[in-house]
Design an enzyme around this catalytic site. Structure first.
Site, PDB file in Angstrom:
ATOM      1  N   ASP A   1       0.796  -1.354   0.018  1.00 20.81           N
ATOM      2  CA  ASP A   1      -0.085   0.011  -0.059  1.00 20.81           C
ATOM      3  C   ASP A   1       0.823   1.301  -0.044  1.00 20.81           C
ATOM      4  OD1 ASP A   1      -2.480   1.156  -0.226  1.00 20.81           O
ATOM      5  OD2 ASP A   1      -2.849   1.402   1.902  1.00 20.81           O
TER       6      ASP A   1
ATOM      7  N   PHE B   1      -3.249  11.059   4.219  1.00 14.88           N
ATOM      8  CA  PHE B   1      -3.191   9.636   4.646  1.00 14.88           C
ATOM      9  C   PHE B   1      -2.264   9.017   3.914  1.00 14.88           C
ATOM     10  CE2 PHE B   1      -7.758  10.409   5.968  1.00 14.88           C
ATOM     11  CZ  PHE B   1      -7.857   9.711   6.951  1.00 14.88           C
ATOM     12  N   GLY B   2      -1.280   8.117   4.380  1.00 14.29           N
ATOM     13  CA  GLY B   2      -0.384   7.084   3.508  1.00 14.29           C
ATOM     14  C   GLY B   2       0.817   7.097   4.142  1.00 14.29           C
TER      15      GLY B   2
END
Length: 429
Positions: free
Chosen positions: A314, A332-333
């Site tokens: 991811d 996000f991330g």
């Protein structure tokens, strides 16, 4: 180029040499000999203590950021990160700018990797601009080389769109990948909804948002299968980055009923919980969010019993301007290509062989890609690694353009040593 691997333990359930320590000789991209002792002269020899070799690793979920967001990552730095992480193949999401929804966009990504050691497989968007409203020309994208179809970071919130996509992709036997999240339940959400989010005063993302979407999708899949009887055993619906205990159980029950589904988890979901967010480190802001210890244990069990098919990175690069902010303002991330194997090796509780299957055999089966085998006469698409090597992941040795990782300055166990593909070799620092 001729390459000699000395005394490597072969990890490949499709190989007649699985579990054996052998020498491997690669000549012009083909495995020409596997034996106890090979003394041929090679352009490059790799040897060392406790070396293992498997089919080249493949990552099913990578955000390329290129085109459109090259300040976060471009295809060159993405390739460098993949090589460092031991991946010979990566699958990219369509959420670039413009969205990957045309034959030209597919060609842009595919053509970049033609002469690279890494194979890059683009997915095509299901809906225009990944908005969930109007279909793209999926058949054209498939013929152009899209390896699967997804709206990537965006959930297919429209039930009719998801059902019609299943019907549309069935004749071409292509995989639909959906990230399960009921978007109306996660507006302004920052972290897992629970005691910790209450203590920290942050809007939560409830587990129910993920589980509700899985329930809906499974019901639609049952309807689709009932009206489209088939003998095919391929998964036609894949859940990306599940994160909760109930999600695992729902998918386990659906598989027991024979529904053609599969799923993956991000490696970092095995490490952190919502309790780790008390220092408001934005590198821990991911979606789906880090949940509870019981959820981690359920993910580990799901990996062990085969409910969870694949482990992904991811990989989602974010630059300083997107992360060096107050927690509720940050994007996000995290980046994950360079640490996925080490993190999964440390935290999945899987045997080395089972872990490797979730990085090699399973994703290729789901994506309808050729299965890579370590046998004489086969093309050499290989990852050489040491599952016991300790190493420190520092900001100086990060190959990705972005540095948004919670594993910086941490000691990890298990490291990629080199990759071989397309007659080329890359040896890591």
């Amino acid at each position: 180029m001729n390459i000699l691997l000395k005394s490597v333990t072969i990890i490949d359930s499709n190989s007649t040499f699985n579990g054996q320590k052998k020498d491997i000789f690669v000549e012009n991209g083909i495995i020409t000999e596997i034996a106890d002792n090979i003394s041929k002269v090679a352009n490059q020899t790799i040897s060392g203590e406790n070396l293992h070799v498997s089919a080249g690793w493949i990552d099913m979920r990578v955000s390329p950021k290129d085109p459109g967001y090259e300040s976060k990552e471009d295809l060159n730095t993405l390739t460098n990160a993949a090589m460092a992480g031991g991946f010979t193949e990566i699958v990219t999401l369509p959420n670039s700018k413009p969205v990957v929804q045309t034959k030209e966009a597919i060609a842009y990504i595919k053509n970049f990797s033609l002469n690279k050691i890494i194979n890059i497989y683009p997915t095509g968007a299901i809906t225009k601009n990944c908005e969930g409203k109007d279909f793209t020309e999926m058949l054209d994208l498939f013929q152009a080389g899209a390896v699967a179809f997804t709206d990537g970071d965006h959930t297919l919130w429209n039930a009719d769109i998801l059902l019609k996509t299943l019907q549309y992709l069935a004749p071409i036997d292509a995989l639909l990948m959906n990230r399960p999240e009921e978007p109306s339940m996660t507006i302004f959400g920052q972290m897992h909804e629970g005691i910790e989010s209450t203590l920290l005063g942050m809007k939560g993302i409830p587990s129910t948002a993920e589980e509700l979407m899985i329930m809906r999708d499974l019901k639609l899949l049952e309807y689709f299968v009932g009206s489209n009887p088939t003998d095919k055993m391929n998964s036609c619906l894949h859940f990306s980055t599940i994160s909760t205990k109930q999600s695992v159980e729902l998918i386990r029950q659906a598989k027991a009923k024979g529904l053609p589904i599969s799923c993956d988890i991000a490696a970092h979901q095995l490490v952190f919980t919502d309790k780790d967010l008390h220092n408001f480190d934005t590198n821990l802001k991911v979606n789906p969010p880090f949940r509870s210890q019981s959820d981690i244990e359920a993910l580990q069990k799901g990996l062990s019993d085969g409910t969870i098919d694949v482990i992904v990175s991811d990989h989602n690069p974010q630059d300083e301007e997107s992360k060096n902010l107050e927690f509720d303002m940050a994007d996000f991330g995290i980046i994950g290509l360079e640490t996925t194997f080490s993190v999964a090796n440390n935290s999945s509780k899987l045997s080395t062989e089972t872990l490797i299957e979730k990085l090699t055999i399973n994703p290729r089966k789901l994506l309808r890609l050729p299965i890579v085998k370590i046998n004489e006469g086969e093309k050499a698409n290989l990852t050489i690694f040491d599952p016991t090597q300790k190493w420190e992941y520092t900001s100086k040795n990060i190959k990705s353009k972005s540095k948004n990782s919670p594993f910086i300055e941490k000691t990890l166990i298990g490291k990629s040593i080199a990759i071989i593909n397309k007659g080329q070799i890359h040896i890591n620092d």
